[in-house]
Design a protein around this motif. Structure first.
Motif, PDB file in Angstrom:
ATOM      1  N   VAL A   1      38.606  46.007 -23.619  1.00  0.00           N
ATOM      2  CA  VAL A   1      38.845  47.224 -24.183  1.00  0.00           C
ATOM      3  C   VAL A   1      39.927  47.426 -25.170  1.00  0.00           C
ATOM      4  N   ALA A   2      41.121  46.854 -24.876  1.00  0.00           N
ATOM      5  CA  ALA A   2      42.333  46.789 -25.677  1.00  0.00           C
ATOM      6  C   ALA A   2      41.945  46.186 -27.106  1.00  0.00           C
ATOM      7  N   VAL A   3      41.035  45.350 -27.265  1.00  0.00           N
ATOM      8  CA  VAL A   3      40.835  44.620 -28.506  1.00  0.00           C
ATOM      9  C   VAL A   3      39.546  45.174 -29.333  1.00  0.00           C
ATOM     10  N   ASP A   4      38.788  46.065 -28.788  1.00  0.00           N
ATOM     11  CA  ASP A   4      37.618  46.581 -29.175  1.00  0.00           C
ATOM     12  C   ASP A   4      37.801  47.304 -30.510  1.00  0.00           C
ATOM     13  N   PRO A   5      37.065  46.544 -31.619  1.00  0.00           N
ATOM     14  CA  PRO A   5      37.318  46.849 -32.936  1.00  0.00           C
ATOM     15  C   PRO A   5      37.017  48.261 -33.291  1.00  0.00           C
ATOM     16  N   PHE A   6      35.704  48.607 -32.916  1.00  0.00           N
ATOM     17  CA  PHE A   6      35.374  49.919 -33.087  1.00  0.00           C
ATOM     18  C   PHE A   6      36.290  50.898 -32.665  1.00  0.00           C
ATOM     19  N   ALA A   7      36.813  50.850 -31.510  1.00  0.00           N
ATOM     20  CA  ALA A   7      37.581  51.788 -30.691  1.00  0.00           C
ATOM     21  C   ALA A   7      38.837  51.958 -31.409  1.00  0.00           C
TER      22      ALA A   7
ATOM     23  N   THR B   1      29.252  39.469 -27.977  1.00  0.00           N
ATOM     24  CA  THR B   1      29.944  39.061 -26.849  1.00  0.00           C
ATOM     25  C   THR B   1      30.025  39.903 -25.458  1.00  0.00           C
ATOM     26  N   LEU B   2      30.448  41.355 -25.826  1.00  0.00           N
ATOM     27  CA  LEU B   2      30.349  42.141 -24.712  1.00  0.00           C
ATOM     28  C   LEU B   2      28.981  42.401 -23.852  1.00  0.00           C
ATOM     29  N   LEU B   3      28.050  42.331 -24.833  1.00  0.00           N
ATOM     30  CA  LEU B   3      26.676  42.997 -24.239  1.00  0.00           C
ATOM     31  C   LEU B   3      26.336  41.437 -23.464  1.00  0.00           C
ATOM     32  N   ALA B   4      26.601  40.422 -24.060  1.00  0.00           N
ATOM     33  CA  ALA B   4      26.097  39.183 -23.039  1.00  0.00           C
ATOM     34  C   ALA B   4      26.851  39.206 -21.731  1.00  0.00           C
ATOM     35  N   LEU B   5      28.139  39.452 -21.824  1.00  0.00           N
ATOM     36  CA  LEU B   5      28.999  39.464 -20.491  1.00  0.00           C
ATOM     37  C   LEU B   5      28.341  40.496 -19.568  1.00  0.00           C
ATOM     38  N   ALA B   6      28.001  41.735 -20.284  1.00  0.00           N
ATOM     39  CA  ALA B   6      27.475  42.828 -19.427  1.00  0.00           C
ATOM     40  C   ALA B   6      26.346  42.337 -18.710  1.00  0.00           C
ATOM     41  N   ILE B   7      25.380  41.847 -19.335  1.00  0.00           N
ATOM     42  CA  ILE B   7      24.170  41.375 -18.913  1.00  0.00           C
ATOM     43  C   ILE B   7      24.437  40.557 -17.660  1.00  0.00           C
TER      44      ILE B   7
ATOM     45  N   LEU C   1      42.756  52.052 -17.616  1.00  0.00           N
ATOM     46  CA  LEU C   1      41.854  52.331 -16.587  1.00  0.00           C
ATOM     47  C   LEU C   1      40.615  51.581 -16.384  1.00  0.00           C
ATOM     48  N   ALA C   2      40.396  50.828 -17.629  1.00  0.00           N
ATOM     49  CA  ALA C   2      39.204  49.863 -17.424  1.00  0.00           C
ATOM     50  C   ALA C   2      39.827  48.593 -16.758  1.00  0.00           C
ATOM     51  N   ALA C   3      41.253  48.245 -16.850  1.00  0.00           N
ATOM     52  CA  ALA C   3      41.485  47.088 -16.002  1.00  0.00           C
ATOM     53  C   ALA C   3      41.732  47.506 -14.606  1.00  0.00           C
ATOM     54  N   ARG C   4      41.948  48.667 -14.167  1.00  0.00           N
ATOM     55  CA  ARG C   4      42.057  49.075 -12.773  1.00  0.00           C
ATOM     56  C   ARG C   4      40.598  49.002 -12.334  1.00  0.00           C
ATOM     57  N   LEU C   5      39.607  49.487 -13.075  1.00  0.00           N
ATOM     58  CA  LEU C   5      38.096  49.397 -12.647  1.00  0.00           C
ATOM     59  C   LEU C   5      37.540  48.093 -12.425  1.00  0.00           C
ATOM     60  N   GLY C   6      38.191  47.147 -13.406  1.00  0.00           N
ATOM     61  CA  GLY C   6      37.621  45.707 -13.473  1.00  0.00           C
ATOM     62  C   GLY C   6      38.367  45.167 -12.075  1.00  0.00           C
ATOM     63  N   GLY C   7      39.424  45.499 -11.905  1.00  0.00           N
ATOM     64  CA  GLY C   7      40.278  44.760 -10.785  1.00  0.00           C
ATOM     65  C   GLY C   7      39.621  45.226  -9.430  1.00  0.00           C
ATOM     66  N   ARG C   8      39.209  46.386  -9.552  1.00  0.00           N
ATOM     67  CA  ARG C   8      38.412  46.868  -8.036  1.00  0.00           C
ATOM     68  C   ARG C   8      37.059  46.098  -7.944  1.00  0.00           C
ATOM     69  N   LEU C   9      36.442  45.854  -9.056  1.00  0.00           N
ATOM     70  CA  LEU C   9      35.166  45.195  -9.133  1.00  0.00           C
ATOM     71  C   LEU C   9      34.991  43.699  -8.780  1.00  0.00           C
TER      72      LEU C   9
ATOM     73  N   VAL D   1      30.920  54.271 -24.552  1.00  0.00           N
ATOM     74  CA  VAL D   1      30.399  53.757 -23.380  1.00  0.00           C
ATOM     75  C   VAL D   1      30.650  52.321 -23.346  1.00  0.00           C
ATOM     76  N   MET D   2      31.285  51.626 -24.217  1.00  0.00           N
ATOM     77  CA  MET D   2      31.757  50.312 -24.487  1.00  0.00           C
ATOM     78  C   MET D   2      32.710  49.990 -23.348  1.00  0.00           C
ATOM     79  N   PRO D   3      33.727  50.696 -22.904  1.00  0.00           N
ATOM     80  CA  PRO D   3      34.437  50.317 -21.813  1.00  0.00           C
ATOM     81  C   PRO D   3      33.860  50.291 -20.414  1.00  0.00           C
ATOM     82  N   LEU D   4      32.887  50.826 -20.425  1.00  0.00           N
ATOM     83  CA  LEU D   4      32.112  50.508 -19.185  1.00  0.00           C
ATOM     84  C   LEU D   4      31.400  49.637 -19.071  1.00  0.00           C
ATOM     85  N   LEU D   5      30.975  49.138 -20.168  1.00  0.00           N
ATOM     86  CA  LEU D   5      30.174  47.513 -20.480  1.00  0.00           C
ATOM     87  C   LEU D   5      31.104  46.579 -20.214  1.00  0.00           C
ATOM     88  N   ALA D   6      32.426  46.737 -20.454  1.00  0.00           N
ATOM     89  CA  ALA D   6      33.429  45.691 -20.372  1.00  0.00           C
ATOM     90  C   ALA D   6      33.719  45.781 -19.077  1.00  0.00           C
ATOM     91  N   VAL D   7      33.586  46.857 -18.213  1.00  0.00           N
ATOM     92  CA  VAL D   7      34.006  46.754 -16.923  1.00  0.00           C
ATOM     93  C   VAL D   7      32.666  46.032 -15.958  1.00  0.00           C
TER      94      VAL D   7
END
Length: 428
Positions: free
Chosen positions: A137-143, A353-359, A116-124, A401-407
């Motif tokens: 999202v696939a490689v998120d160590p905490f998830a 890395t994810l936080l930097a990309l999200a900003i 779903l995150a990939a689908r949202l990312g493609g839309r965006l 909420v990390m997948p949303l930050l990934a998008v």
């Protein structure tokens, strides 16, 4: 196969592989026994579990399957919302082996979140955005880590991404399809039946979706019929779910207990005089009179005591809020034994890395005018951050909420030029 679809399938496959591998190779927990509920006639074998919350979920699920009632071993009837125990219930029929099967199901749910995150990312942000969001999202160590725990993080992550995705579809399309409205309504109700903390977020998502929904001339209208349809259907679905849950609680507890009977103890855990920012509910051992109260009365009393403490010392509330903020967004695990492992560095590098990309992605989205989509994606991030500055702070509460930050982060690598408009003009 189209490029976005390839990204979705590739992200799903990688996420599933990593999560199944972790479930299979993770160190087993120390043996634990989940006691049978008081007054039942049979003792069901329980799996070895890591944490008390897992034991509670298994108790609820086991009693639901074998005795037809959602209740813990100590006869708490509304200690948690019902959706996750209902999901676990069929697995309790297999005893200890059922827990392993449930973890494999969670691996599948986590992989669906990456899809779903990939689908949202493609839309965006197009094909590259689909690949980046899905892979992040696939490689998120905490998830991956939480896949192996019988906690609500995995299913809540999937439901949150699915619900936000449906809201984004309502924003991006001139005429939201009935399936979009249904997905938003069903996702909202499922979220509420999983975690009560989401209750105040849902109206925010509905309003953002309604404000983004376009009118017949392509103009954004707050009170357009299409926007109101999304809001009304979602509110009705949540009202129905709460009515069924509250009616059941009224029958067994004498009170509807709309959002479970866990709110008071959770608030006291976070704000009582013993609070340090983490969770430690051993304080009940020092409060025998309160602990002996019936379930609903105990919840109310602990909530009252917590609010009194907050009013007496607001400076301490603010101080604890900063501690909880640091705990929730700590790049490293808060638990000392996990922080000492090499995998903790992988988690920290991933998070930063994810936080930097999200900003960077958020700045780009704002510049391209896609602020409604950005608001939908970031509203849950801000909301749960604030909620857990009041309640207990932990890394686990940022996992959904990390997948949303990934998008949002995938917009950082989108091609130059404006992103697709959030509200395309209506066809003439």
């Amino acid at each position: 196969m189209s490029a976005p679809r390839a990204a979705m399938i590739g992200s799903f496959a990688l996420a599933l592989l990593l999560r199944v591998a972790w479930v299979l190779v993770a160190p087993p927990p120390e043996a634990s026994a989940v006691p049978p509920p008081t007054g039942t006639s049979a003792d069901h074998a329980a799996p070895a579990l890591y944490y008390p919350d897992e034991q509670l979920h298994w108790q609820l699920a086991d009693n639901l399957l074998h005795h037809g009632i959602l209740a813990s071993a100590d006869r708490q009837y509304a200690a948690r919302m019902p959706l996750y125990p209902a999901l676990l219930a069929p697995f309790t029929a297999a005893g200890p082996d059922g827990a392993a099967a449930a973890r494999l199901l969670q691996a599948l749910l986590g992989a669906a979140t990456a899809l779903l995150a990939a689908r949202l990312g493609g839309r965006l942000a197009g094909v590259r955005g689909a690949w980046l969001a899905g892979l992040l999202v696939a490689v998120d160590p905490f998830a991956i880590f939480f896949t192996n725990l019988l906690l609500t993080e995995t299913i809540f992550s999937l439901l949150l991404v699915a619900t936000v995705s449906a809201a984004c579809s309502a924003v991006q399309t001139v005429r939201p399809a009935p399936v979009t409205v249904l997905a938003l309504a069903a996702g909202s109700a499922a979220l509420l039946m999983t975690r009560p903390s989401v209750a105040a977020l849902l109206p925010i998502l509905w309003l953002l979706a309604a404000y983004g929904a376009t009118g017949s001339a392509g103009a954004v209208r707050l009170l357009s019929w299409r926007g109101l349809r999304c809001m009304t259907a979602s509110a009705a679905a949540c009202a129905l779910a709460l009515a069924l849950w509250g009616g059941r609680n009224l029958a067994v507890l004498g009170s509807p207990a709309w959002l479970s009977t866990n709110g008071g103890i959770t608030l006291y855990d976070a704000q009582g005089p013993q609070a340090r920012g983490d969770s430690d509910q051993s304080f009940l051992k020092k409060m025998p009179a309160v602990a002996a109260l019936p379930e609903v009365e105990r919840d109310r009393e602990l909530g009252r005591l917590a609010r009194e403490q907050m009013l007496r010392d607001p400076a301490r509330v603010a101080q604890l809020a900063l501690v909880k903020l640091a705990r929730t967004w700590n790049p490293f695990p808060n638990v000392a034994e996990h922080r000492a492992e090499r995998s903790a560095w992988a988690g920290a590098i991933y998070t930063l890395t994810l936080l930097a990309l999200a900003i960077v992605g958020a700045v780009r989205l704002r510049r391209t005018g896609a602020w409604r989509l950005m608001a939908l994606l970031l509203a849950p991030v801000l909301y749960f951050t604030l909620v857990h500055m009041i309640y207990v702070g932990s890394v686990r509460y940022r996992v959904p909420v990390m997948p949303l930050l990934a998008v949002v982060g995938c917009a950082a690598i989108s091609p130059r030029g404006p992103l697709p408009p959030a509200c395309p003009p209506a066809a003439t």
